[in-house]
Design a protein around this motif. Structure first.
Motif, PDB file in Angstrom:
ATOM      1  N   SER A 196      44.937 -21.310  84.910  1.00 25.23           N
ATOM      2  CA  SER A 196      44.926 -20.167  83.986  1.00 25.23           C
ATOM      3  C   SER A 196      44.038 -20.469  82.784  1.00 25.23           C
ATOM      4  O   SER A 196      43.337 -19.597  82.284  1.00 25.23           O
ATOM      5  CB  SER A 196      46.341 -19.777  83.561  1.00 25.23           C
ATOM      6  N   ASN A 197      44.068 -21.757  82.350  1.00 24.70           N
ATOM      7  CA  ASN A 197      43.171 -22.135  81.246  1.00 24.70           C
ATOM      8  C   ASN A 197      41.717 -21.971  81.651  1.00 24.70           C
ATOM      9  O   ASN A 197      40.892 -21.492  80.879  1.00 24.70           O
ATOM     10  CB  ASN A 197      43.420 -23.585  80.827  1.00 24.70           C
ATOM     11  N   ALA A 198      41.467 -22.398  82.923  1.00 25.64           N
ATOM     12  CA  ALA A 198      40.087 -22.293  83.415  1.00 25.64           C
ATOM     13  C   ALA A 198      39.667 -20.839  83.478  1.00 25.64           C
ATOM     14  O   ALA A 198      38.539 -20.494  83.107  1.00 25.64           O
ATOM     15  CB  ALA A 198      39.983 -22.943  84.792  1.00 25.64           C
ATOM     16  N   ALA A 199      40.614 -19.967  83.927  1.00 22.65           N
ATOM     17  CA  ALA A 199      40.285 -18.538  84.010  1.00 22.65           C
ATOM     18  C   ALA A 199      39.984 -17.976  82.632  1.00 22.65           C
ATOM     19  O   ALA A 199      39.020 -17.238  82.438  1.00 22.65           O
ATOM     20  CB  ALA A 199      41.446 -17.779  84.648  1.00 22.65           C
ATOM     21  N   LEU A 200      40.828 -18.386  81.664  1.00 24.01           N
ATOM     22  CA  LEU A 200      40.601 -17.922  80.289  1.00 24.01           C
ATOM     23  C   LEU A 200      39.256 -18.421  79.777  1.00 24.01           C
ATOM     24  O   LEU A 200      38.477 -17.682  79.180  1.00 24.01           O
ATOM     25  CB  LEU A 200      41.715 -18.426  79.371  1.00 24.01           C
ATOM     26  N   GLY A 201      39.025 -19.708  80.053  1.00 25.05           N
ATOM     27  CA  GLY A 201      37.766 -20.331  79.623  1.00 25.05           C
ATOM     28  C   GLY A 201      36.583 -19.649  80.268  1.00 25.05           C
ATOM     29  O   GLY A 201      35.558 -19.435  79.620  1.00 25.05           O
ATOM     30  N   TYR A 202      36.772 -19.255  81.536  1.00 23.24           N
ATOM     31  CA  TYR A 202      35.675 -18.613  82.270  1.00 23.24           C
ATOM     32  C   TYR A 202      35.270 -17.317  81.579  1.00 23.24           C
ATOM     33  O   TYR A 202      34.095 -17.052  81.356  1.00 23.24           O
ATOM     34  CB  TYR A 202      36.133 -18.349  83.706  1.00 23.24           C
ATOM     35  N   LYS A 229      31.576 -14.431  78.167  1.00 19.66           N
ATOM     36  CA  LYS A 229      31.309 -13.627  76.966  1.00 19.66           C
ATOM     37  C   LYS A 229      30.250 -14.319  76.097  1.00 19.66           C
ATOM     38  O   LYS A 229      29.312 -13.688  75.614  1.00 19.66           O
ATOM     39  CB  LYS A 229      32.614 -13.462  76.178  1.00 19.66           C
ATOM     40  N   GLU A 230      30.444 -15.641  75.939  1.00 20.83           N
ATOM     41  CA  GLU A 230      29.489 -16.405  75.135  1.00 20.83           C
ATOM     42  C   GLU A 230      28.098 -16.359  75.761  1.00 20.83           C
ATOM     43  O   GLU A 230      27.104 -16.205  75.065  1.00 20.83           O
ATOM     44  CB  GLU A 230      29.949 -17.857  75.014  1.00 20.83           C
ATOM     45  N   ASN A 231      28.088 -16.502  77.100  1.00 21.14           N
ATOM     46  CA  ASN A 231      26.809 -16.464  77.812  1.00 21.14           C
ATOM     47  C   ASN A 231      26.075 -15.167  77.557  1.00 21.14           C
ATOM     48  O   ASN A 231      24.870 -15.154  77.312  1.00 21.14           O
ATOM     49  CB  ASN A 231      27.043 -16.602  79.322  1.00 21.14           C
ATOM     50  N   ARG A 232      26.852 -14.080  77.635  1.00 18.75           N
ATOM     51  CA  ARG A 232      26.267 -12.757  77.394  1.00 18.75           C
ATOM     52  C   ARG A 232      25.661 -12.704  75.998  1.00 18.75           C
ATOM     53  O   ARG A 232      24.547 -12.232  75.809  1.00 18.75           O
ATOM     54  CB  ARG A 232      27.345 -11.690  77.485  1.00 18.75           C
ATOM     55  N   ASP A 249      37.089  -7.782  86.071  1.00 23.02           N
ATOM     56  CA  ASP A 249      38.364  -8.141  85.440  1.00 23.02           C
ATOM     57  C   ASP A 249      38.397  -7.773  83.961  1.00 23.02           C
ATOM     58  O   ASP A 249      39.453  -7.546  83.387  1.00 23.02           O
ATOM     59  CB  ASP A 249      38.600  -9.657  85.543  1.00 23.02           C
ATOM     60  N   ILE A 250      37.233  -7.782  83.348  1.00 21.51           N
ATOM     61  CA  ILE A 250      37.213  -7.516  81.913  1.00 21.51           C
ATOM     62  C   ILE A 250      36.568  -6.181  81.548  1.00 21.51           C
ATOM     63  O   ILE A 250      36.761  -5.667  80.460  1.00 21.51           O
ATOM     64  CB  ILE A 250      36.513  -8.656  81.130  1.00 21.51           C
ATOM     65  N   MET A 251      35.829  -5.644  82.477  1.00 19.50           N
ATOM     66  CA  MET A 251      35.092  -4.413  82.158  1.00 19.50           C
ATOM     67  C   MET A 251      35.030  -3.518  83.390  1.00 19.50           C
ATOM     68  O   MET A 251      34.743  -4.010  84.489  1.00 19.50           O
ATOM     69  CB  MET A 251      33.670  -4.846  81.756  1.00 19.50           C
TER      70      MET A 251
END
Ligand SMILES: Nc1ncnc2c1ncn2[C@@H]1O[C@H](COP(=O)(O)OP(=O)(O)OP(=O)(O)O)[C@@H](O)[C@H]1O
Length: 690
Positions: free
Chosen positions: A43-49, A54-57, A191-193
């Motif tokens: 779950s941490n990895a998913a959050l980190g992903y 987002k950071e990459n964008r 998942d986010i958009m």
């Protein structure tokens, strides 16, 4: 004996089973713990992903900004005759291109140009697309992007944009590859958009726009029965043509096939299937993230008509007319580019349909990509130089920082609210969206409200007239939904409320803004303190709903304090009525200040005596008629005087209750209280108010 032995064996067995069980239990526990840790890690990895994505964008867009928002690439078509001498002398990795005049092969004949990148004749579609991809991807982040292909006839514009016409990805053009990538991106970030993609395809032929995806053949034959205006009903630079939802690259390919059949092509001396029009594929992207923030952007993929000289293409009659129109619109495009490059205050977008259509993507805050196409043959040298000069001019244009067409939940709420706000209360400019510029600069406007388009576009069609809000109420009307009251309160907290000059202010006295003054300090207090209550918004704006409060509003208040306030409030109301709500916020501010002062005086009690006298003189003390009040007042005064003459105690201005440490309740109240039941609620409210 055997029994004892058996008993002992059983005991040993039991002990070993117990041990085994304990071992298994501890192993199970450690396994569970390990599993738990793994789930946590995952779950941490998913959050980190998501965070990294987002950071990459953000980084990606930063890099794009640093690189500049206008990119010019040059592409050289392979020579038709492999033996023929080419005019391309040198292609640098840094985007430099040296061409050589076949008539002056010595030093003077060399011309050097600088672009972002030059693709030689061996470059494939797959080589070209990676440089386009980052810019095109920005559309999914909410930026407007425009990619256009420019060049003389037969130089490879259609090849670059639409591909050679095969079904495999290798034969895809920028259009298909871009849309393919957008779908990929949409899938990756689902998942986010959540994205909705719609396309529109139009053609600008002889300075008239027609829908390439219209089902009716009458709409696609020249002379056109329906000529689409460039501005639709909303005044947006958007052709009023059909909008089609697409869910995968296949949908787009099918639509492109349909459009190809409808496109105006003709034969010229230089290309036997020459595009005689500008084709514009517009991709509308509408995205909503998990927080409810919305982005809306568009990507224009433009295949311009060829820029050749009329004499070279040897066209006559209708063909000549077409060529003249094409040249005219391209020269207007050049005019716009020059004006942008020179940072002129006026950019002549309105000179042609093409520039008008592209205005939200050419100047200002969009990201623009140009493919300058050249033919390598010596006899095309003149055309090649003019194309390269034009491209050089485009690359000198400095676009402002690209603007994100994102609307946060707060802005959306404000917009919804604004739709419900009575028009009379809005200043002229309030009708603009936060992204729109004043009308004077409308020509330069970009970031238009594509959400309107999605409101209008059903699943497969595009209605022309935007639906008007279901209802609109005037300032004094009772709103239909309590939610609007809530929104008013929420909106006033939004940092963006500056956009709406007529929105309720953040001031605690916002209740005073309404024409209906608050009924009592507590009602004002309520509207300040409980902004989230759906009814609180109304309290300050609308007539009270409860019969009791209605009574309060119609008659004199029962509580003397509220009576005192009423006296002030009546004044405030008068002022409000003198200055209508449409008056400036400055007027509103001073009105609020006055109201605040009044309340302040009442709170501090500094003006208590005067207030009381004024209240007695001006404000009615009981919920009955003035006549009754006068009577009651006289009787109570007479009684007080009689009491003073009997006891010899001087006349008190304070009530007995107040002398016992209660609130500053005027004597009149005491009188009233003695004659009737003590208004407990009123006393309580007074205390709370204090
Ligand atoms: N990079 C390329 N590789 C291979 N063939 C190409 C390339 N570019 C163009 N061609 C070929 O050159 C011919 C002309 O190309 P295309 O029709 O794309 O030119 P155009 O600029 O769109 O012309 P027009 O403006 O007249 O429509 C086509 O047969 C096309 O297949």
């Amino acid at each position: 004996m055997t029994n004892t032995l058996r008993w002992q064996n059983l005991k040993v067995l039991l002990a070993s089973t117990k041990r085994e069980f304990e071992n298994l239990q501890s192993q199970l526990q450690s396994d569970l713990k390990q599993l738990g840790d793994q789930v946590l890690d995952m779950s941490n990895a998913a959050l980190g992903y998501h965070k990294v994505m987002k950071e990459n964008r953000a980084l990606h867009n930063m890099v794009q900004d640093l690189k500049g928002n206008i990119r010019v690439y040059c592409r050289i078509r392979p020579a038709f005759d492999a033996e023929a001498k080419t005019i391309v002398d040198f292609i640098g990795e840094d985007g430099s291109l040296v061409v050589i005049d076949p008539l002056k092969p010595w030093k003077d004949g060399r011309k050097i140009f600088e672009f972002n990148r030059v693709f030689g004749s061996s470059a494939t579609q797959e080589d070209v697309f990676p440089d386009t991809k980052p810019l095109v991807r920005s559309v999914m982040d909410g930026y407007n992007v425009c990619s256009f292909a420019y060049g003389q006839t037969g130089s490879g514009k259609t090849y670059t944009m639409s591909g050679p016409g095969g079904e495999s990805t290798k034969e895809f053009g920028i259009n298909q590859l871009a849309l393919n990538d957008l779908f990929l991106l949409s899938d990756e970030s689902k998942d986010i958009m959540s994205y909705k993609i719609h396309v529109q395809m139009v053609e600008i032929y002889n300075d008239q726009i027609r829908d390439l995806l219209a089902n009716d053949p009458l709409l696609t034959k020249y002379p056109f029965i329906v000529i689409f205006p460039c501005m639709n009903g909303n005044g947006l630079p958007l052709p009023d043509a059909s909008v089609h939802p697409v869910n995968c690259a296949r949908d787009v390919i099918d639509l492109m096939k349909l459009s190809e059949g409808n496109r105006a092509v003709g034969s010229t001396a230089m290309n036997n299937r020459s595009s005689r029009s500008h084709s514009v594929l517009t991709v509308h992207v509408h995205g909503e993230d998990t927080n409810g923030n919305i982005i809306h952007s568009c990507l224009h993929l433009v295949d311009l008509a060829s820029s050749e000289r009329v004499d070279k293409s040897e066209v006559t009659g209708d063909g000549l007319k077409e060529a003249q129109h094409i040249n005219k619109s391209l020269s207007f495009l050049g005019g716009v580019i020059t004006a942008l490059a020179q940072k002129n205050s006026h950019i002549p977008y309105r000179n042609s349909k093409l520039t008008l259509l592209l205005q939200n993507s050419l100047g200002g805050h969009a990201k623009t990509l140009m493919f300058a196409h050249v033919s390598p043959e010596g006899d095309s040298f003149g055309e090649t130089i003019s194309t390269l000069k034009f491209a050089q001019r485009v690359s000198s244009v400095e676009l402002g920082a690209a603007r994100l067409n994102k609307e946060s939940v707060e802005v959306l709420e404000l917009k919804a609210e604004e739709a419900l706000t009575p028009q009379t209360n809005k200043p002229k400019e309030a009708s603009r969206t936060p992204f729109q510029k004043p009308k004077a600069t409308a020509e330069l406007q970009e970031g238009y409200d594509v959400t309107k388009l999605y409101d209008q576009a059903g699943n497969d069609s595009f209605m022309k007239t935007p639906p008007s809000p279901p209802f609109a109420f005037r300032s004094q009307d009772t709103p239909q939904t309590p939610a609007s009251g809530l929104k008013y309160q929420q909106a006033s907290r939004s940092p963006t409320s500056g956009f709406k000059s007529q929105q309720p202010s953040r001031s605690p006295t916002s209740g005073f803004k309404s024409k209906h003054a608050p009924r009592s300090p507590t009602s004002t207090y309520k509207s300040q303190q409980l902004p989230r209550s759906p009814t609180s918004g109304f309290k300050s704006q609308q007539a009270p709903r409860s019969p009791t409060s209605a009574l309060k509003s119609c008659n004199a208040p029962r509580s003397p304090t509220s009576a005192a306030i009423k006296g002030q409030v009546v004044k405030t109301t008068e002022i409000t009525e003198q200055k209508p709500l449409t008056s400036s916020t400055h007027g509103m501010g001073s009105q609020i200040r006055r109201s605040l002062q009044t309340i302040g005086k009442l709170i501090n009690g500094s003006d208590r005596k005067n207030q009381q006298k004024r209240t007695e003189a001006a404000a009615p003390l009981s919920p009955f008629s003035y006549q009754n009040e006068e009577k009651s007042s006289t009787t109570s005064n007479a009684r007080t005087v009689r009491r003073q003459s009997l006891t010899g105690i001087p006349l008190l201005t304070m009530s007995r209750r107040s002398s016992l440490g209660g609130g500053s309740v005027p004597d009149s109240c005491a009188n009233e209280s003695r004659n009737c039941k003590t208004p407990v609620a009123s006393a309580k409210l007074t205390k709370r108010w204090l």
